[in-house]
Scaffold this active site. Structure first.
Site, PDB file in Angstrom:
ATOM      1  N   ASP A  70       9.120   2.880  -0.457  1.00 31.58           N
ATOM      2  CA  ASP A  70       8.081   3.476   0.382  1.00 31.58           C
ATOM      3  C   ASP A  70       8.375   3.067   1.818  1.00 31.58           C
ATOM      4  O   ASP A  70       8.065   1.951   2.233  1.00 31.58           O
ATOM      5  CB  ASP A  70       6.694   3.003  -0.060  1.00 31.58           C
ATOM      6  N   TYR A 104       0.852  -1.187   0.000  1.00 37.44           N
ATOM      7  CA  TYR A 104       0.000   0.000   0.000  1.00 37.44           C
ATOM      8  C   TYR A 104       0.880   1.227   0.000  1.00 37.44           C
ATOM      9  O   TYR A 104       1.838   1.315   0.770  1.00 37.44           O
ATOM     10  CB  TYR A 104      -0.907   0.004   1.232  1.00 37.44           C
ATOM     11  N   LYS A 119       4.473   8.687   9.004  1.00 37.46           N
ATOM     12  CA  LYS A 119       4.280   8.045  10.312  1.00 37.46           C
ATOM     13  C   LYS A 119       5.304   8.505  11.355  1.00 37.46           C
ATOM     14  O   LYS A 119       5.149   9.594  11.894  1.00 37.46           O
ATOM     15  CB  LYS A 119       4.210   6.534  10.119  1.00 37.46           C
TER      16      LYS A 119
HETATM   17  C1  LIG Z   1       0.423   4.421   5.923  1.00 37.81           C
HETATM   18  C2  LIG Z   1       1.141   4.215   4.662  1.00 37.81           C
HETATM   19  C3  LIG Z   1       0.995   5.080   3.573  1.00 37.81           C
HETATM   20  C4  LIG Z   1      -0.021   6.192   3.553  1.00 37.81           C
HETATM   21  O1  LIG Z   1       0.248   7.155   4.493  1.00 37.81           O
HETATM   22  P1  LIG Z   1      -0.947   8.158   4.936  1.00 37.81           P
HETATM   23  O2  LIG Z   1      -0.265   9.111   5.848  1.00 37.81           O
HETATM   24  O3  LIG Z   1      -1.981   7.296   5.580  1.00 37.81           O
HETATM   25  O4  LIG Z   1      -1.458   8.798   3.700  1.00 37.81           O
HETATM   26  C5  LIG Z   1       1.782   4.881   2.462  1.00 37.81           C
HETATM   27  N1  LIG Z   1       2.655   3.874   2.411  1.00 37.81           N
HETATM   28  C6  LIG Z   1       2.825   3.015   3.427  1.00 37.81           C
HETATM   29  C7  LIG Z   1       3.828   1.917   3.311  1.00 37.81           C
HETATM   30  C8  LIG Z   1       2.059   3.142   4.580  1.00 37.81           C
HETATM   31  O5  LIG Z   1       2.189   2.242   5.552  1.00 37.81           O
END
Ligand SMILES: *Cc1c(COP(=O)(O)O)cnc(C)c1O
Length: 426
Positions: A238, A143, A266
């Site tokens: 990511d 994701y 995060k």
């Molecule tokens: C949480 C997450 C996102 C999205 O981040 P948001 O701040 O919720 O938009 C993208 N990539 C990864 C790997 C994530 O865990």
């Protein structure tokens, strides 16, 4: 008697779609009603009915220092007094940018944004602008936020151009995304052999944390690195979840691979809305106002969010920080595994740094298909039984879990004794 939780959820559903502001909060995967939280302190949260929980979600990853860490709270309070936002540069943005570049050697330049989604979509546009190509490769089960190009699932056929995984995403956009299997290096090699010249970017979670937790097989990330180098494509890690969660140099430090671009989120916001993308200087120089790739944000680099992030990034540099966090997390996963297996339950678990995966299966899964084959009903039963005993895991069998530095032996032992009770009566 209806609980306050229940009342609030019923009212919320009337006015907020599904009663939540982000879908996974709604407990759809595990059934039942979500818990409305009122307060958090350290490893603990309290719901609106006054019940307390040991929290293994940590707001889905940011809270590596636990809830309401005094230093983070103080920095937010102090900074707020001087104004909440300026829409102009501040010195603290420079400080956090320097710190990010110092801690993550592959990042030569960085830009701050407000969410992981924004970081991901900006990195994709930048990679397309830099290469002059349109196609991107992503992996099933990873994701990267809810950008159109990334809400894509595998289509059918050998070279699978993606299909939208959400209504509202035009097929024309999804069609530029190729969805492959995580840990399938041969699949990526084959795709590059056929259309390597068209690939702008490969985007990957170096440790997949949005389909439970899947670690990369030896050679997988290395293959992505060498194929991207060979074909002039941009390798994007990511690390919104793994960044400063699995180690001080992020997952790229653990696996010793340098991506071209990295997205962060995060943990770097310390619980405030902040994220970032950065990497090679020659690529980052394509961004406006220097280059032709447009990207902007009214609240980007917001001083209050930056203050929370800076305080967090300072505290995680303390000696032994990640050793302690990893030890605590391993105590949890080892303890749960021993306990479940003693009672003859097909269960296993693993951790990396402060994140972990729990699997109702005999073996640790290494692919999306293997994760999907885990016993979801088993997880759901476990989830609700633990919730009942005041242990809050992520409300889905397909999410990773998180431990903070405020989780100690006391919290782990409490968790393990709750699990012992549940597994003994399985
Ligand atoms: C949480 C997450 C996102 C999205 O981040 P948001 O701040 O919720 O938009 C993208 N990539 C990864 C790997 C994530 O865990």
């Amino acid at each position: 008697m209806t609980s306050r939780n229940q009342q609030l959820f019923e009212l919320s559903q009337k006015i907020i779609p599904g009663g939540v502001n982000s879908p996974v909060r709604a407990f759809k995967s595990v059934g039942g009603n979500p818990v409305f939280f009122q307060r958090g302190q350290g490893a603990h949260v309290w719901d609106v009915d006054g019940k307390s929980y040991i929290d293994y979600v940590g707001s889905w990853g940011p809270l590596i220092l636990g809830h309401a860490h005094p230093d983070v709270v103080k920095s937010v309070q102090k900074t707020s007094e001087n104004g909440l936002t300026f829409g102009a540069p501040t010195e603290a943005e420079l400080e956090i940018a320097e710190l990010i570049c110092k801690l993550v050697p592959s990042i030569e330049q960085v830009r701050l944004v407000s969410s992981g989604t924004e970081a991901g979509m900006s990195a994709i546009r930048l990679a397309r602008g830099f290469t002059g190509r349109n196609k991107i490769i992503k992996f099933e089960g990873c994701y990267h936020g809810h950008d159109d190009s990334l809400l894509v699932k595998a289509g059918s056929g050998a070279l699978t151009f993606g299909n939208p995984s959400s209504a509202g995403v035009p097929q024309e956009i999804a069609g530029h995304t190729i969805v492959l299997d995580f840990n399938d290096a041969a699949g990526v090699e084959e795709t590059f052999k056929q259309i390597g010249k068209e690939i702008a970017a490969v985007i990957v979670e170096p440790v997949a944390g949005n389909m439970n937790l899947i670690t990369p097989k030896p050679g997988f990330l290395e293959t992505l690195r060498s194929l991207c180098t060979q074909h002039g494509s941009v390798l994007i890690f990511d690390e919104v979840m793994t960044g400063f969660r699995v180690g001080l140099e992020c997952a790229q430090g653990v696996y010793q691979i340098q991506p071209d671009l990295t997205t962060l989120g995060k943990v770097i916001g310390g619980g405030m809305p902040m994220a970032a993308f950065g990497g090679r200087r020659d690529i980052m120089q394509c961004l406006a106002p220097v280059g032709a790739v447009y990207q902007a944000g009214t609240l980007s680099g917001n001083p209050v969010a930056v203050a929370a992030g800076l305080t967090t990034l300072k505290l995680i540099q303390e000696p032994g920080f990640y050793e302690n966090l990893s030890d605590t997390t391993r105590q949890l996963t080892d303890g749960l595994t021993t306990c479940a297996q003693k009672h003859g339950i097909d269960f296993c678990a693993q951790s990396i740094g402060g994140m972990f995966g729990l699997y109702f299966s005999k073996n640790i899964p290494a692919s999306f298909a293997e994760v999907m084959a885990c016993d979801k009903n088993g997880f759901n039963r476990f989830f609700h039984a633990m919730l009942d005993k005041g242990i809050y895991f992520a409300p889905s069998a397909f999410e990773a879990g998180f431990v903070s530095t405020t989780h100690g032996s006391k919290e782990i032992n409490e968790t393990l004794s709750a699990a012992e009770n549940i597994f003994a009566a399985w």
